[in-house]
Design an enzyme around this catalytic site. Structure first.
Site, mmCIF file in Angstrom:
data_model
loop_
_atom_site.group_PDB
_atom_site.id
_atom_site.type_symbol
_atom_site.label_atom_id
_atom_site.label_comp_id
_atom_site.label_asym_id
_atom_site.label_seq_id
_atom_site.Cartn_x
_atom_site.Cartn_y
_atom_site.Cartn_z
ATOM 1 N N ASP A 35 0.847 -1.194 0.000
ATOM 2 C CA ASP A 35 0.000 0.000 0.000
ATOM 3 C C ASP A 35 0.885 1.247 0.000
ATOM 4 O OD1 ASP A 35 -3.225 0.516 0.969
ATOM 5 O OD2 ASP A 35 -1.823 2.199 1.104
ATOM 6 N N ASN A 92 -12.710 -3.205 2.846
ATOM 7 C CA ASN A 92 -13.610 -2.063 2.993
ATOM 8 C C ASN A 92 -14.606 -2.109 1.830
ATOM 9 O OD1 ASN A 92 -12.218 -1.041 5.253
ATOM 10 N ND2 ASN A 92 -10.730 -0.006 3.928
ATOM 11 N N GLY A 98 -15.073 3.312 4.097
ATOM 12 C CA GLY A 98 -13.732 3.777 3.748
ATOM 13 C C GLY A 98 -13.203 3.267 2.426
ATOM 14 N N GLN A 99 -14.068 2.612 1.615
ATOM 15 C CA GLN A 99 -13.570 2.165 0.302
ATOM 16 C C GLN A 99 -13.366 3.374 -0.607
ATOM 17 O OE1 GLN A 99 -15.991 -0.718 -1.825
ATOM 18 N NE2 GLN A 99 -14.353 -1.136 -3.298
ATOM 19 N N HIS A 105 -10.262 -5.429 -3.289
ATOM 20 C CA HIS A 105 -8.923 -5.649 -2.759
ATOM 21 C C HIS A 105 -8.997 -6.024 -1.296
ATOM 22 C CE1 HIS A 105 -9.960 -1.352 -2.424
ATOM 23 N NE2 HIS A 105 -9.298 -1.369 -1.271
ATOM 24 N N HIS A 107 -6.970 -5.844 2.141
ATOM 25 C CA HIS A 107 -5.840 -5.270 2.872
ATOM 26 C C HIS A 107 -5.291 -6.371 3.786
ATOM 27 C CE1 HIS A 107 -6.796 -0.845 2.316
ATOM 28 N NE2 HIS A 107 -7.997 -1.355 2.065
HETATM 29 P P1 5GP Z 1 -9.637 1.392 0.261
HETATM 30 O O1 5GP Z 1 -9.657 2.738 0.941
HETATM 31 O O2 5GP Z 1 -10.410 1.442 -1.064
HETATM 32 O O3 5GP Z 1 -10.067 0.245 1.128
HETATM 33 O O4 5GP Z 1 -8.122 1.068 -0.063
HETATM 34 C C1 5GP Z 1 -7.445 1.652 -1.118
HETATM 35 C C2 5GP Z 1 -5.994 1.627 -0.730
HETATM 36 O O5 5GP Z 1 -5.229 1.885 -1.893
HETATM 37 C C3 5GP Z 1 -5.606 2.704 0.285
HETATM 38 O O6 5GP Z 1 -5.083 2.071 1.466
HETATM 39 C C4 5GP Z 1 -4.566 3.550 -0.437
HETATM 40 O O7 5GP Z 1 -3.502 3.961 0.394
HETATM 41 C C5 5GP Z 1 -4.087 2.609 -1.538
HETATM 42 N N1 5GP Z 1 -3.637 3.292 -2.740
HETATM 43 C C6 5GP Z 1 -4.237 4.344 -3.362
HETATM 44 N N2 5GP Z 1 -3.552 4.695 -4.471
HETATM 45 C C7 5GP Z 1 -2.494 3.821 -4.535
HETATM 46 C C8 5GP Z 1 -1.416 3.678 -5.474
HETATM 47 O O8 5GP Z 1 -1.286 4.396 -6.474
HETATM 48 N N3 5GP Z 1 -0.518 2.696 -5.217
HETATM 49 C C9 5GP Z 1 -0.614 1.868 -4.124
HETATM 50 N N4 5GP Z 1 0.329 0.936 -3.988
HETATM 51 N N5 5GP Z 1 -1.627 1.977 -3.244
HETATM 52 C C10 5GP Z 1 -2.552 2.934 -3.439
#
Ligand code: 5GP
Ligand code: ZN
Length: 119
Positions: A35, A92, A98-99, A105, A107
């Site tokens: 991440d 999420n 928080g998505q 994906h 985490h």
């Molecule tokens: P969500 O908030 O949708 O559950 O998780 C998305 C995750 O993607 C977040 O933890 C965020 O830090 C990560 N993320 C967003 N943009 C990028 C990126 O360009 N590269 C990587 N490796 N992670 C990313």
């Protein structure tokens, strides 16, 4: 169509390689990468290469692909040596939870203690 790459999807671009990522594992069906904004010493995202907006949709459409994601989550934890101490796998789902990226994906978080209930 479900499963097809979306031109405007960040994680589809990581799968294609047009946006770089620190990939820690890859299989025929999944990619795991660190991440960009880690919330724990181990914070890896495991994604299916195919595009599904969220975990429930992925599980409904392709249960074996969801199984691949979950198996890879375990492999990531073992590879980062956080499996013995314990780790957390989080999906999420929806803006309220928080998505922010609408390509399913997992985490994988480890290397520190975690509270319950989560915030
Ligand atoms: P969500 O908030 O949708 O559950 O998780 C998305 C995750 O993607 C977040 O933890 C965020 O830090 C990560 N993320 C967003 N943009 C990028 C990126 O360009 N590269 C990587 N490796 N992670 C990313
Ligand atoms: Zn996508």
């Amino acid at each position: 169509m479900a499963g097809e790459a979306q031109a405007d999807c960040l994680f589809c671009k990581i799968v294609e390689g047009s946006i770089p990522a620190t990939v820690v594992r890859e299989t025929e069906t999944t990619v795991a990468f660190r991440d960009i904004n880690p919330q724990a010493p181990t914070h890896v995202l495991v994604i299916p290469k195919a595009h599904y907006p969220d975990a429930a949709g992925l599980a409904a459409a392709e249960p074996s692909l969801m199984a691949d994601v979950l198996r890879e989550a375990g492999e990531v934890a073992a590879q980062d040596k956080v499996d013995a101490t314990g780790y957390r796998v989080v999906f999420n789902t929806g803006v309220g939870a928080g998505q922010t990226v609408f390509h399913a994906h997992a985490h994988v978080l480890g290397g520190r203690g975690f509270e319950w209930p989560p915030g």
